[in-house]
Design a protein around this motif. Sequence first.
Motif, PDB file in Angstrom:
ATOM      1  N   MET A 137       0.847  -1.270  -0.048  1.00  0.00           N
ATOM      2  CA  MET A 137       0.005  -0.049   0.000  1.00  0.00           C
ATOM      3  C   MET A 137       1.056   1.120  -0.001  1.00  0.00           C
ATOM      4  O   MET A 137       1.414   1.626   0.992  1.00  0.00           O
ATOM      5  N   PRO A 138       0.957   2.011  -1.216  1.00  0.00           N
ATOM      6  CA  PRO A 138       1.738   3.008  -1.238  1.00  0.00           C
ATOM      7  C   PRO A 138       1.205   4.244  -0.258  1.00  0.00           C
ATOM      8  O   PRO A 138       0.094   4.592  -0.608  1.00  0.00           O
ATOM      9  N   GLY A 139       2.217   4.782   0.712  1.00  0.00           N
ATOM     10  CA  GLY A 139       1.565   5.744   1.393  1.00  0.00           C
ATOM     11  C   GLY A 139       0.370   5.510   2.020  1.00  0.00           C
ATOM     12  O   GLY A 139       0.253   4.292   2.815  1.00  0.00           O
ATOM     13  N   LEU A 140      -0.721   6.223   2.201  1.00  0.00           N
ATOM     14  CA  LEU A 140      -1.801   5.947   2.830  1.00  0.00           C
ATOM     15  C   LEU A 140      -3.034   5.624   1.726  1.00  0.00           C
ATOM     16  O   LEU A 140      -4.384   5.916   2.069  1.00  0.00           O
ATOM     17  N   ILE A 141      -2.772   5.055   0.469  1.00  0.00           N
ATOM     18  CA  ILE A 141      -3.657   4.731  -0.581  1.00  0.00           C
ATOM     19  C   ILE A 141      -3.893   3.416  -0.371  1.00  0.00           C
ATOM     20  O   ILE A 141      -3.253   2.533  -0.269  1.00  0.00           O
ATOM     21  N   THR A 142      -5.518   2.935   0.056  1.00  0.00           N
ATOM     22  CA  THR A 142      -5.726   1.546   0.070  1.00  0.00           C
ATOM     23  C   THR A 142      -5.460   0.742  -1.269  1.00  0.00           C
ATOM     24  O   THR A 142      -5.589   1.382  -2.306  1.00  0.00           O
ATOM     25  N   GLU A 143      -5.326  -0.359  -0.914  1.00  0.00           N
ATOM     26  CA  GLU A 143      -5.157  -1.336  -2.308  1.00  0.00           C
ATOM     27  C   GLU A 143      -6.255  -1.194  -3.232  1.00  0.00           C
ATOM     28  O   GLU A 143      -6.351  -1.263  -4.541  1.00  0.00           O
ATOM     29  N   ALA A 144      -7.668  -0.961  -2.564  1.00  0.00           N
ATOM     30  CA  ALA A 144      -8.826  -1.241  -3.345  1.00  0.00           C
ATOM     31  C   ALA A 144      -9.041   0.403  -4.315  1.00  0.00           C
ATOM     32  O   ALA A 144      -9.230   0.200  -5.262  1.00  0.00           O
ATOM     33  N   MET A 145      -8.553   1.311  -3.472  1.00  0.00           N
ATOM     34  CA  MET A 145      -8.581   2.425  -4.244  1.00  0.00           C
ATOM     35  C   MET A 145      -7.335   2.758  -5.380  1.00  0.00           C
ATOM     36  O   MET A 145      -7.789   3.011  -6.581  1.00  0.00           O
ATOM     37  N   GLN A 146      -6.185   1.982  -4.990  1.00  0.00           N
ATOM     38  CA  GLN A 146      -5.171   2.180  -6.258  1.00  0.00           C
ATOM     39  C   GLN A 146      -5.744   1.345  -7.220  1.00  0.00           C
ATOM     40  O   GLN A 146      -5.753   1.667  -8.445  1.00  0.00           O
ATOM     41  N   ALA A 147      -6.356   0.093  -6.922  1.00  0.00           N
ATOM     42  CA  ALA A 147      -7.053  -0.846  -8.201  1.00  0.00           C
ATOM     43  C   ALA A 147      -7.849  -0.004  -9.143  1.00  0.00           C
ATOM     44  O   ALA A 147      -7.875  -0.165 -10.254  1.00  0.00           O
ATOM     45  N   ARG A 148      -8.990   0.707  -8.188  1.00  0.00           N
ATOM     46  CA  ARG A 148      -9.840   1.600  -9.044  1.00  0.00           C
ATOM     47  C   ARG A 148      -9.139   2.580  -9.829  1.00  0.00           C
ATOM     48  O   ARG A 148      -9.613   2.999 -11.000  1.00  0.00           O
ATOM     49  N   LEU A 149      -7.938   3.241  -9.481  1.00  0.00           N
ATOM     50  CA  LEU A 149      -7.152   4.480 -10.013  1.00  0.00           C
ATOM     51  C   LEU A 149      -6.755   3.542 -11.371  1.00  0.00           C
ATOM     52  O   LEU A 149      -6.650   4.073 -12.409  1.00  0.00           O
ATOM     53  N   LEU A 185     -16.245   8.448  -3.554  1.00  0.00           N
ATOM     54  CA  LEU A 185     -16.030   6.820  -3.038  1.00  0.00           C
ATOM     55  C   LEU A 185     -15.058   6.608  -1.859  1.00  0.00           C
ATOM     56  O   LEU A 185     -14.316   7.489  -1.649  1.00  0.00           O
ATOM     57  N   PHE A 186     -15.649   5.941  -0.818  1.00  0.00           N
ATOM     58  CA  PHE A 186     -15.146   5.671   0.256  1.00  0.00           C
ATOM     59  C   PHE A 186     -14.533   4.346   0.042  1.00  0.00           C
ATOM     60  O   PHE A 186     -14.948   3.291  -0.186  1.00  0.00           O
ATOM     61  N   SER A 187     -13.119   4.198   0.702  1.00  0.00           N
ATOM     62  CA  SER A 187     -12.493   3.138   0.871  1.00  0.00           C
ATOM     63  C   SER A 187     -11.656   2.885   2.264  1.00  0.00           C
ATOM     64  O   SER A 187     -11.077   3.783   2.657  1.00  0.00           O
ATOM     65  N   GLN A 188     -12.130   1.880   2.774  1.00  0.00           N
ATOM     66  CA  GLN A 188     -11.509   1.370   4.140  1.00  0.00           C
ATOM     67  C   GLN A 188     -10.682   0.083   4.265  1.00  0.00           C
ATOM     68  O   GLN A 188     -11.137  -0.935   3.788  1.00  0.00           O
ATOM     69  N   GLN A 189      -9.151   0.095   4.579  1.00  0.00           N
ATOM     70  CA  GLN A 189      -8.325  -1.106   4.666  1.00  0.00           C
ATOM     71  C   GLN A 189      -7.845  -1.094   5.974  1.00  0.00           C
ATOM     72  O   GLN A 189      -7.225  -0.184   6.705  1.00  0.00           O
ATOM     73  N   VAL A 190      -8.149  -2.286   6.521  1.00  0.00           N
ATOM     74  CA  VAL A 190      -7.803  -2.661   7.890  1.00  0.00           C
ATOM     75  C   VAL A 190      -6.153  -3.338   7.846  1.00  0.00           C
ATOM     76  O   VAL A 190      -5.898  -3.915   7.020  1.00  0.00           O
ATOM     77  N   GLU A 191      -5.179  -2.716   8.710  1.00  0.00           N
ATOM     78  CA  GLU A 191      -3.954  -3.041   8.344  1.00  0.00           C
ATOM     79  C   GLU A 191      -3.869  -4.635   8.833  1.00  0.00           C
ATOM     80  O   GLU A 191      -4.599  -4.929   9.636  1.00  0.00           O
ATOM     81  N   ALA A 192      -2.533  -5.039   8.796  1.00  0.00           N
ATOM     82  CA  ALA A 192      -2.530  -6.674   8.909  1.00  0.00           C
ATOM     83  C   ALA A 192      -2.491  -6.929  10.259  1.00  0.00           C
ATOM     84  O   ALA A 192      -3.177  -8.114  10.892  1.00  0.00           O
ATOM     85  N   ASP A 193      -2.007  -6.134  11.158  1.00  0.00           N
ATOM     86  CA  ASP A 193      -2.101  -6.763  12.852  1.00  0.00           C
ATOM     87  C   ASP A 193      -3.478  -6.096  13.229  1.00  0.00           C
ATOM     88  O   ASP A 193      -3.681  -6.377  14.468  1.00  0.00           O
ATOM     89  N   GLY A 194      -4.416  -5.803  12.456  1.00  0.00           N
ATOM     90  CA  GLY A 194      -5.760  -5.243  12.903  1.00  0.00           C
ATOM     91  C   GLY A 194      -5.672  -4.094  13.918  1.00  0.00           C
ATOM     92  O   GLY A 194      -6.828  -3.885  14.525  1.00  0.00           O
ATOM     93  N   ALA A 195      -4.654  -3.319  14.205  1.00  0.00           N
ATOM     94  CA  ALA A 195      -4.691  -2.351  15.195  1.00  0.00           C
ATOM     95  C   ALA A 195      -5.221  -0.845  14.731  1.00  0.00           C
ATOM     96  O   ALA A 195      -5.533  -0.096  15.291  1.00  0.00           O
TER      97      ALA A 195
END
Length: 275
Positions: free
Chosen positions: A1-13, A187-197
Amino acid sequence: MPGLITEAMQARLDLVGARPREQDLYEGEGTDFYERLVGPDRAEIREMLALARDAAGPVLDLAAGSGRVTIPLVRSGKRVTAIDLSDDMLAHLRRALPERSAVECIVADMRHFSLEARYELVIIGATSITLLDHEGRSLLYANVRRHLAPGGVFAFTVATGASAQSLAVPTEREIRVPGRGQDDIYLFSQQVEADGAARVVNWVRASDVTPGGEVTILTSRLQLLSHEVLARELVEAGFHEPAVSPVRTHLGAEILLLKTSWAGAWGMADGDVSD
């Protein structure tokens, strides 16, 4: 995930060959969107006003932002010291204040500020405590302690129940945001980090996503916290076990108010500010 762009948002772009330009939600043009998104929300204001009625002197409003809680406090007759890390957010507050308001706006980090005053009420609205990681919250608790008057109250809010659960799952959806002339679709995108924190959130105006263009993505990163974790941290930091009560909301969001006070002895040895 580059910077704070979610994977889903990057895929859409990537689908249209658009390039992201990150913009912090709480700076610059992000603050205009934030005000449109949360400005009409009246959640927790009634509870904060009730606390303020029982407190003498001014109220210290941390992470005050554009003044969603500050302004009702001022209109109720309270003097307020409003602190926010973003001068752009406080600019919205200054513009919205009634004339000759008893408000002091201070650009400062809620973890590190130092004022020559103590307050009977210190508040953090809009679940903004989730902006801080564990180390940041430890610094916050110590700083609140230094600025509390003897017997003073520290109060803040956090999501619970289904609202908290919704913050802990990846999400992609469209949201309608009120505008001056007409509503905008974001468009809203939310991604949870791997550790769930923590979670990373993105917003982009749908009409801005054009083939080959540069697109402004509003971003933020917030901790996923329960009231049980926060209550335990408060006790470990020397505060009383907080009283926990539900906040009335109009949109069905489940929010809790935590209210506590310092449990230790009062004195200057721990670096209190001057009287």
